[in-house]
Design a protein around this motif. Sequence first.
Motif, PDB file in Angstrom:
ATOM      1  N   TRP A 239      16.534 106.816  48.704  1.00  0.00           N
ATOM      2  CA  TRP A 239      16.765 106.647  47.272  1.00  0.00           C
ATOM      3  C   TRP A 239      18.096 107.273  46.850  1.00  0.00           C
ATOM      4  O   TRP A 239      18.843 106.688  46.059  1.00  0.00           O
ATOM      5  CB  TRP A 239      15.607 107.255  46.473  1.00  0.00           C
TER       6      TRP A 239
ATOM      7  N   LEU B 105       9.455 104.936  50.530  1.00  0.00           N
ATOM      8  CA  LEU B 105      10.749 105.204  51.147  1.00  0.00           C
ATOM      9  C   LEU B 105      11.099 106.678  50.957  1.00  0.00           C
ATOM     10  O   LEU B 105      10.728 107.293  49.959  1.00  0.00           O
ATOM     11  CB  LEU B 105      11.838 104.325  50.543  1.00  0.00           C
ATOM     12  N   SER B 106      11.816 107.232  51.884  1.00  0.00           N
ATOM     13  CA  SER B 106      12.173 108.654  51.801  1.00  0.00           C
ATOM     14  C   SER B 106      13.130 108.899  50.639  1.00  0.00           C
ATOM     15  O   SER B 106      13.845 107.998  50.190  1.00  0.00           O
ATOM     16  CB  SER B 106      12.807 109.116  53.115  1.00  0.00           C
ATOM     17  N   LYS B 107      13.152 110.144  50.176  1.00  0.00           N
ATOM     18  CA  LYS B 107      14.052 110.469  49.066  1.00  0.00           C
ATOM     19  C   LYS B 107      15.508 110.308  49.479  1.00  0.00           C
ATOM     20  O   LYS B 107      16.362 110.015  48.652  1.00  0.00           O
ATOM     21  CB  LYS B 107      13.774 111.865  48.524  1.00  0.00           C
ATOM     22  N   GLU B 108      15.813 110.473  50.780  1.00  0.00           N
ATOM     23  CA  GLU B 108      17.185 110.271  51.252  1.00  0.00           C
ATOM     24  C   GLU B 108      17.631 108.822  51.060  1.00  0.00           C
ATOM     25  O   GLU B 108      18.790 108.566  50.716  1.00  0.00           O
ATOM     26  CB  GLU B 108      17.306 110.663  52.729  1.00  0.00           C
TER      27      GLU B 108
ATOM     28  N   PHE C 251      17.280 107.653  58.318  1.00  0.00           N
ATOM     29  CA  PHE C 251      16.334 108.243  57.377  1.00  0.00           C
ATOM     30  C   PHE C 251      15.049 107.438  57.213  1.00  0.00           C
ATOM     31  O   PHE C 251      14.232 107.771  56.358  1.00  0.00           O
ATOM     32  CB  PHE C 251      16.983 108.436  56.010  1.00  0.00           C
ATOM     33  N   SER C 252      14.873 106.385  57.982  1.00  0.00           N
ATOM     34  CA  SER C 252      13.697 105.535  57.835  1.00  0.00           C
ATOM     35  C   SER C 252      12.804 105.626  59.055  1.00  0.00           C
ATOM     36  O   SER C 252      13.285 105.779  60.178  1.00  0.00           O
ATOM     37  CB  SER C 252      14.116 104.067  57.659  1.00  0.00           C
TER      38      SER C 252
ATOM     39  N   ASN D 177       9.735 101.157  57.714  1.00  0.00           N
ATOM     40  CA  ASN D 177      10.444 101.104  56.436  1.00  0.00           C
ATOM     41  C   ASN D 177      11.909 100.703  56.545  1.00  0.00           C
ATOM     42  O   ASN D 177      12.607 100.677  55.543  1.00  0.00           O
ATOM     43  CB  ASN D 177      10.366 102.464  55.735  1.00  0.00           C
TER      44      ASN D 177
END
Length: 155
Positions: free
Chosen positions: A20, A15-18, A133-134, A138
């Motif tokens: 998280w 998953l992107s850091k955004e 952001f996905s 994801n």
Amino acid sequence: MKKLFNNYIDSFTGLSKEIWWLSLITFINRSGAMVIPFLSLYLTADLDFNLKQVGWIMVCYGIGSTLGSYLGGFLTDLMGYYKTMVTSLVLGGLGFISLQFLEDFYALCIGVFLVMTIVDIFRPASFVAVVAFSIPENKTRGITLVRLAINLGFM
């Protein structure tokens, strides 16, 4: 048990850091909103409200939360997810700070209603941000992580 935990954590890799960051912010946001149900202890012990009055304040909590979710979707379409989330976080924080000064039954009903409306405006915007952001593969896992943050924040 360790293997189960590692499998659970592995399901969110990639998953992107955004996503998280959004999950962490959502967790903190819901942790703050979690204090409202415990408000009933303060209302009965310190302010001497009866259970019927506390029940009505909790009804205002639920109605405010429902309205906030509706308004959050509307405002996200109108302003975008980022402005909606930031506005909700800032005004919600100020709302929680001002809530401590209310001691009258009707003022608390209105205050809890307004604070929960403002705080729950964040939630629909956060789900739109997950989609933004996905990558398509994801999206489900990103939404799952944000839902997990919502549920853990309210524990």
